[in-house]
Design an enzyme around this catalytic site. Structure first.
Site, short mmCIF file in Angstrom:
data_model
loop_
_atom_site.label_atom_id
_atom_site.label_comp_id
_atom_site.label_asym_id
_atom_site.label_seq_id
_atom_site.Cartn_x
_atom_site.Cartn_y
_atom_site.Cartn_z
N PHE A 675 -5.41 -26.26 5.12
CA PHE A 675 -4.92 -25.37 6.17
C PHE A 675 -3.51 -24.84 5.90
O PHE A 675 -2.94 -24.19 6.77
CB PHE A 675 -4.94 -26.10 7.52
CG PHE A 675 -6.27 -26.72 7.82
CD1 PHE A 675 -7.42 -25.95 7.89
CD2 PHE A 675 -6.39 -28.08 8.02
CE1 PHE A 675 -8.64 -26.52 8.16
CE2 PHE A 675 -7.61 -28.66 8.29
CZ PHE A 675 -8.75 -27.87 8.36
N ASP A 789 -6.96 -37.54 12.00
CA ASP A 789 -6.77 -37.28 10.56
C ASP A 789 -5.91 -38.35 9.93
O ASP A 789 -5.04 -38.06 9.10
CB ASP A 789 -6.15 -35.90 10.35
CG ASP A 789 -6.34 -35.41 8.91
OD1 ASP A 789 -7.25 -35.93 8.23
OD2 ASP A 789 -5.59 -34.52 8.47
#
Length: 988
Positions: A675, A789
């Site tokens: 990302f 995460d």
């Protein structure tokens, strides 16, 4: 639903039948002289004896369920002992079932079980429906070749072969039905245990690609057509191999049912592997036995055996090391930081379990349908891309986030998305079957139909409000269905969701009037149109719509012209209706109106510079900037005007409220992910270093990550609120015309992935890092944030030896106790089972990831390994983590508690959340307040010579050039409005 007494009576009758068959077979053996007949009868006797053994076990289980049988005291004690041990930890069930898999359904040497019988009934029923449709199609084709004798002969042969396959499948179904007892022993976790044992067809037709190697050795107990003939010799036979009904290999003809032939062939997105045994005849060859195996099960079985091979080669076991010394446990309780035997890693006296791909060939006797066994060896090499991590140890893996599916159609409240189904489905509109092909499914209520049938959908979606629900065009036909529970023993599909109705389900319903079937949870979604077909309903509604359509008013001076128009005017077709359905951009208009309105807005003029800073005024609620990030002086601005000039600012705007890209000098790349990337930068005002996370606006809008960006910024604000010692803090955020930037504190020690790759962590060091991570997760959860995460890559090591958790891009807010979400995201090795199963999950997924993290820090490798993401996911759902025999018992207990597949039983899943983990014996003597205040002295501090020293960062990233790649896309004003208010400053 069949009652318990009826089930017992049925089981007794089946036992009596098997006993009668044995008596009859023994009488025939004594009277016949044909050796082939004797061999066949003896085989039948063995099968019947095995069936009786299974039926008696089922009878005993039913008696225990009903409480009608009084066991002896010894039996009670042993049963109670087993029950208590099973209740003590639900992981025991997993350990007992570690050597069970879906491949056991086809293994003739494995004992019968209720799961095997019910699953094979479902598997064969679905295959029978396909073969029957093929026979029906061949019969229609035969009528087309009535005048061409040669073609007609070929079709006749295919028709006879198809009918023979149907007969074989019907015989197999009859055999399993004779063993099936239609009563489900209802326990709260019966379905969960079946899923955990691996005896289910999860992802039955998931396509795989690679090289398949098959060796056919021999057959036994096969039933030749010469069985009832007078001669003693058998007819020659051969085997044909199919992949998705396409022939890929054929064996030689054998008189003795022995071949020992090997076939190697490539498969591409294969779903099913078949072997059909043919008997050679004069006119045409007859199929006498077959076996159908999903290719996924073959790949999964070889992966499972590879793990078993690793266990046998090492001293690792899938259970607690009972022989662990109590001194280690006592030492860990006395001082968790300086405990004896904790300064060295666990793997010092035990080699790491190998992770290299092990190609394994194994002989297996598999069951043929309807009778017989085949001995084959299987090997499969999956076609994979570059490995995601080294052969041994750990490696970096990027996080993934499932993109929202496009809404391709909307009808009476349904939001249809296109789905690829890998099993036989039934359209809820036209009731036709479709397999291995895409269809439309409502993302709210799971209604399934063909794309061509979407305009004929009449039932309103459950997500639609009562005021919006359709009245079905004013059709006054309201006859509700009379649903009653029933046992699904045939090929039945749900009339709403289109899925095959599993056997032995307690919540299957059937209308006693019109005969439609459905799941219990789908019954209330079926409209009250009992006795009326969907075609008739659609025809009536179409006629009502035409009759109610208002006529166009006629003008006096255009009477003739209007009349002609009415003659040639066509009614509105269903195709036109489908064409006017909203596209994905229109469907998401409400959610991202500023973004999607780009279609009606002209783009901004393109600027010659790569990146220009935007003059974004912080909101009134934004704190004043800190002194550490004071705006650059006029001299500093004048010295940097040749590099990247900012957009000229209005004189009315105060410069102290701005920080721009011109204020930083990029020095190196620190990290890169899916990302964005993180770069080391020097702030020109005070010469301090910061880590800046850079994200492209275009990618954020394209991937619909705008809400995630806002969440990440808010999580930084939550972390800054109390200056949590183990969370990364934000100092500023700003934007340019093409990118957004997070200015974060620079942690010089790098991430834990670099350090564990250099040296295995000791128990002492892993416990220390794990305790600090636990406090960080505790703070997140108390603020309603699920991290999602957690991994070594996102844990940074400070110069003082303490850690900081970074990267809040996958965080989810509003996750207080009881709240759930269903987004498919995370790093593959750390994703919890409930995420992979696309179920609703809570913040408990963080404790599963914490268990994987602790496993990696303690043992230096991942508990769930695989060649690619699919293998890793299969391992998470079916494998048990291995532990060295010298591993301390409290460490194993912690990992087993965290790596529990049932989220309700997982350590930390209760209302106590992190306190339950902190109270575990592994962390028993840690003074958590002292740890929070950093009163513990870390056992390891990273070596840092200079702030510009990048030795603690991955060379893969630091070797890259610290530049921003050009972005040619120019965003519109409406798109830029989506990022209004992003720029902000932190307080001291």
């Amino acid at each position: 639903m069949v009652q318990l007494d009826d089930a017992l009576q049925d089981a007794y009758k089946k036992v009596e039948r098997e006993e009668s068959l044995i008596l009859g077979a023994k009488a025939m053996v004594a009277s016949t002289k044909n050796p082939e007949v004797k061999r066949r009868l003896e085989s039948n006797i063995a099968v019947s004896e095995n069936n009786i053994k299974y039926l008696r076990e089922r009878i005993d289980a039913l008696k225990v369920e009903s409480g009608s049988e009084r066991e002896s005291q010894s039996d009670k004690d042993s049963s109670k002992k087993y029950s208590d041990s099973a209740k003590s930890t639900n992981s025991d069930d997993h350990l007992l079932s570690y050597n069970r898999s879906a491949f056991d359904l086809f293994n003739s040497e494995k004992p019968l079980s209720p799961e095997k019988i019910s699953t094979m009934l479902q598997h064969l029923q679905m295959r029978l429906s396909i073969e029957q449709q093929c026979v029906s199609g061949i019969e229609k084709i035969m009528s087309l070749y009535s005048k061409e004798q040669k073609d007609k002969t070929d079709v006749i042969i295919k028709l006879k072969e198809g009918k023979q396959k149907v007969n074989l499948l019907k015989r197999s179904l009859k055999r399993y039905n004779e063993l099936h007892i239609p009563f489900d022993i209802s326990t709260p976790s019966s379905e969960e245990k079946q899923q955990a044992s691996g005896l289910n067809f999860r992802g039955l037709a998931k396509p795989i690609s690679g090289t398949l190697k098959v060796t056919i050795h021999s057959l036994r107990n096969i039933e030749h057509t010469s069985f009832l003939q007078t001669h003693s010799f058998t007819m020659p036979s051969y085997a044909v191999l199919y992949v998705d009904d396409a022939q890929v290999a054929k064996s030689r003809i054998s008189q003795t049912d022995t071949w020992d032939e090997t076939f190697i062939f490539d498969v591409h997105r294969a779903k099913e592997f078949q072997i059909i045994i043919y008997e050679k005849k004069k006119d045409f060859d007859i199929p006498i036995a077959l076996i159908l195996i999903p290719t996924t099960i073959i790949a999964e079985e070889l992966r499972r055996k590879r793990n078993i091979q690793e266990m046998s080669e090492t001293s690792w076991k899938p259970s607690i090391a009972e022989s662990a010394s109590r001194s280690d446990e006592k030492g860990s309780k006395s001082d968790p930081i300086n405990a004896p035997n904790s300064s060295s890693s666990i793997s010092t006296n035990s080699p790491l379990a190998p992770t290299a791909y092990y190609k394994l060939l194994s002989k297996s006797w598999l069951s043929l349908e309807p009778v017989g066994q085949i001995c084959i060896s299987l090997s499969f090499s999956k076609r994979t891309t570059k490995r995601q991590f080294p052969e041994t140890g750990l490696g970096r893996q990027g996080a993934i986030r499932q993109k929202k599916e496009d809404v391709v159609a909307s009808q009476v409240g349904h939001q249809f998305v296109q789905r690829q189904f890998y099993q036989i489905m039934r359209c809820a509109v036209c009731a036709e079957l479709f397999s291995y092909s895409p269809g439309l499914q409502c993302e709210n209520c799971s209604f399934v139909c063909h794309k061509k049938c979407v305009t004929k959908v009449l039932a309103s979606c459950i997500a639609q409000s009562n005021s919006e629900k359709s009245d079905f065009g004013g059709l006054r036909y309201r006859i509700p269905h009379r649903f009653e529970p029933f046992n699904s023993l045939g090929a039945q599909w749900c009339a709403h969701c289109g899925f095959f109705l599993p056997l032995r389900r307690k919540d299957c319903f059937k209308c006693v009037e019109c005969g439609i079937t459905c799941h219990g949870q789908c019954a209330h979604l079926i409209p009250d149109y009992c006795g009326m077909s969907n075609d008739l309903k659609h025809q009536l509604l179409t006629e009502l719509e035409v009759s109610k359509r208002p006529k166009k008013p006629e003008l006096p001076n255009q009477e003739n012209k209007t009349t002609n128009e009415k003659v040639y005017r066509k009614p509105l077709s269903s195709q036109n209706t489908f064409d006017t359905l909203p596209t994905i951009s229109q469907g998401l208009l409400a959610a991202t109106q500023p973004v999607t309105s780009v279609l009606n807005t002209s783009p901004l003029p393109k600027t010659p510079e790569k990146d220009r800073s935007l003059n974004v005024t912080p909101s009134s609620s934004t704190p004043t900037p800190a002194s550490v990030l004071a705006p650059p002086s006029s001299a500093s601005l004048s010295s940097s005007k040749d590099a990247n000039r900012s957009v000229p600012e209005s004189p009315r705007r105060e410069k102290k409220n701005r920080v721009t890209l011109d204020d930083f000098t990029f020095l190196a790349v620190l990290g890169k992910g899916n990302f964005g990337k993180v770069m080391l930068a020097e702030y020109k005002v005070n010469k301090k270093f910061y880590a800046i996370k850079v994200l492209k606006k275009e990618a954020i809008l394209k991937n619909e990550e705008l809400e995630s960006l806002k969440t990440e910024k808010h999580v930084f604000e939550v972390a800054n609120k109390e200056k949590h010692p183990f969370l990364l803090n934000l100092f500023a955020s700003f934007q340019t015309s093409t990118r957004v930037y997070f200015v974060m504190e620079y942690i010089l020690g790098g991430d834990l992935m670099v350090h564990i790759q250099r040296q295995q962590f000791s128990v002492k060091r892993a416990r220390f890092y794990g305790a600090e991570v636990c406090l960080a997760l505790k703070y997140f959860h108390e603020n309603g944030i699920a991290y999602r995460d957690l991994k070594l890559d996102n844990i940074l090591l400070c110069p003082d030896g303490h850690i900081r958790i970074a990267d809040y891009g996958l965080c989810k807010e509003n996750m207080l106790l009881g709240n759930t979400t269903s987004t498919f995201c995370g790093t593959p090795e750390f994703m919890a089972p409930e995420i992979l199963l696309e179920q609703q999950y809570s913040k408990d997924v963080d404790w599963w990831a914490f268990g994987v993290l602790m496993y990696q820090m303690l043992l230096g490798q991942s508990p769930f390994k695989g060649e690619d993401e699919e293998e890793i996911f299969d391992a998470i759902l079916s494998d048990e983590p291995l532990f060295p025999i010298n591993m301390p018992a409290d460490a194993v207990s912690l990992l087993r508690g965290l790596l529990t597949r049932d989220p309700n039983q997982r350590l930390g899943s209760g209302p106590k959340d992190a306190n339950e983990v902190m109270a575990h014996p592994f962390f028993a003597s840690i003074v958590w307040d002292d740890l929070y205040n950093k009163l513990y002295e870390p056992s390891y501090k990273p070596l840092i010579n200079d702030p510009r020293d990048l030795n603690n960062f991955d060379e893969e990233f630091t070797s890259a050039c610290p530049t921003l790649t050009p972005v040619n896309t120019v965003l519109t004003r409406q798109q830029q409005e989506c990022f209004r208010g992003f720029s902000s400053f932190a307080t001291e």
